[in-house]
Design a protein around this motif. Structure first.
Motif, short mmCIF file in Angstrom:
data_model
loop_
_atom_site.label_atom_id
_atom_site.label_comp_id
_atom_site.label_asym_id
_atom_site.label_seq_id
_atom_site.Cartn_x
_atom_site.Cartn_y
_atom_site.Cartn_z
N PHE A 61 0.49 -0.95 0.10
CA PHE A 61 0.02 -0.25 0.80
C PHE A 61 0.43 1.20 -0.39
N GLY A 62 1.90 1.09 -0.09
CA GLY A 62 2.86 2.40 0.30
C GLY A 62 2.45 3.07 1.74
N TYR A 63 2.48 2.34 2.60
CA TYR A 63 2.41 3.04 4.25
C TYR A 63 2.11 1.10 5.36
N GLY A 64 2.37 1.43 6.84
CA GLY A 64 2.02 0.37 7.73
C GLY A 64 2.11 1.14 8.38
N TYR A 65 3.06 0.50 9.72
CA TYR A 65 3.40 0.69 10.49
C TYR A 65 4.76 0.43 11.15
N TRP A 66 5.06 1.49 12.21
CA TRP A 66 5.98 1.95 12.78
C TRP A 66 5.99 1.55 13.97
N ILE A 119 3.02 11.16 12.14
CA ILE A 119 2.68 10.48 10.31
C ILE A 119 2.05 11.57 9.53
N PHE A 120 0.38 11.84 10.99
CA PHE A 120 -0.66 12.20 9.26
C PHE A 120 0.13 14.01 8.50
N GLY A 121 1.87 13.72 8.76
CA GLY A 121 1.93 14.93 7.87
C GLY A 121 2.77 14.26 6.86
N TRP A 122 3.11 13.30 6.87
CA TRP A 122 3.89 12.68 5.81
C TRP A 122 3.06 11.70 4.97
N ALA A 123 1.83 11.91 5.85
CA ALA A 123 0.50 11.12 4.73
C ALA A 123 0.24 12.32 4.15
N ALA A 125 1.52 14.79 3.74
CA ALA A 125 2.36 15.16 1.94
C ALA A 125 2.47 14.24 0.25
N THR A 126 2.16 12.74 0.88
CA THR A 126 1.73 12.06 0.12
C THR A 126 0.89 11.40 -0.49
N ARG A 169 -10.54 12.07 9.80
CA ARG A 169 -9.54 12.86 9.83
C ARG A 169 -9.42 13.30 8.01
N GLU A 170 -9.58 14.51 7.84
CA GLU A 170 -9.81 14.64 5.85
C GLU A 170 -8.33 15.59 6.28
N PRO A 171 -7.62 15.24 5.23
CA PRO A 171 -6.58 15.62 4.49
C PRO A 171 -5.86 17.11 4.92
N ARG A 172 -4.81 17.55 5.07
CA ARG A 172 -4.16 19.01 5.44
C ARG A 172 -3.51 19.44 3.84
#
Length: 176
Positions: A61-66, A119-123, A125-126, A169-172
């Motif tokens: 998916f291009g995302y996961g857990y840290w 993480i949401f900042g990264w999301a 931006a992605t 949560r809507e994207p920023r």
């Protein structure tokens, strides 16, 4: 794709690796950690499969857990990120699902808000778009974190892990 390493004031948010395994397994065996996430401590076998699942999502998916690691001490204090768990909850289908869990000694320090904000900042931006999450009705701490992160409750569900509220949560707009 592997997880990028994110850094906050107090945390390293880093790709989960075998180096995190023993701490991860110990954390998820603690009944306090699982009280609102399934309600039962995890066996090593279940923890191993869950850890691999969180890592494996990156390639799909291009995302996961840290893994969440304190910068000052180097201690593993939890894990979380974004997932596709195929829970059978229609309100989650087609959206990355946010999740976070911290060891009891890390509770009350603001780490969840700090980690997930990064993480949401990264999301954002992605361009991952809207993100959703589920929280056990009784988990007041996570409901508070969700509000701080900009989530709004919009549905309720019954899942194998219990009675849940569903949030979105809507994207920023990313700032560049």
């Amino acid at each position: 794709m592997t997880a990028p390493t994110l850094t906050t004031e107090r945390l390293f948010i880093e790709p989960m690796t075998r180096a995190h395994w023993e701490d991860y397994a110990a954390a998820w065996a603690d009944p306090r950690m699982t009280a609102f996430i399934g309600g039962e401590p995890r066996s090593r076998k279940t923890s191993w499969m869950k850890m691999l699942q969180g890592i494996g999502m990156w390639s799909l998916f291009g995302y996961g857990y840290w893994a969440f690691v304190e910068r000052e001490s180097g201690r593993f204090v939890g894990n979380g990120g974004l997932a596709q768990f195929e829970r059978g909850i229609s309100d989650l289908e087609g959206f990355p699902e946010a999740g976070w869990a911290f060891t009891p000694d890390a509770w009350g320090k603001g780490y969840a808000t700090e980690a997930m904000t990064a993480i949401f900042g990264w999301a954002d931006a992605t361009n991952l778009g809207e993100i959703r999450c589920i929280i056990d009705r009784g988990n007041a701490a996570s409901h508070n974190v969700a509000a701080k992160l900009g989530f709004t409750k919009f549905a309720e569900s019954r899942d194998v892990i219990g009675d849940l509220f569903v949030y979105r949560r809507e994207p920023r707009q990313s700032v560049r």
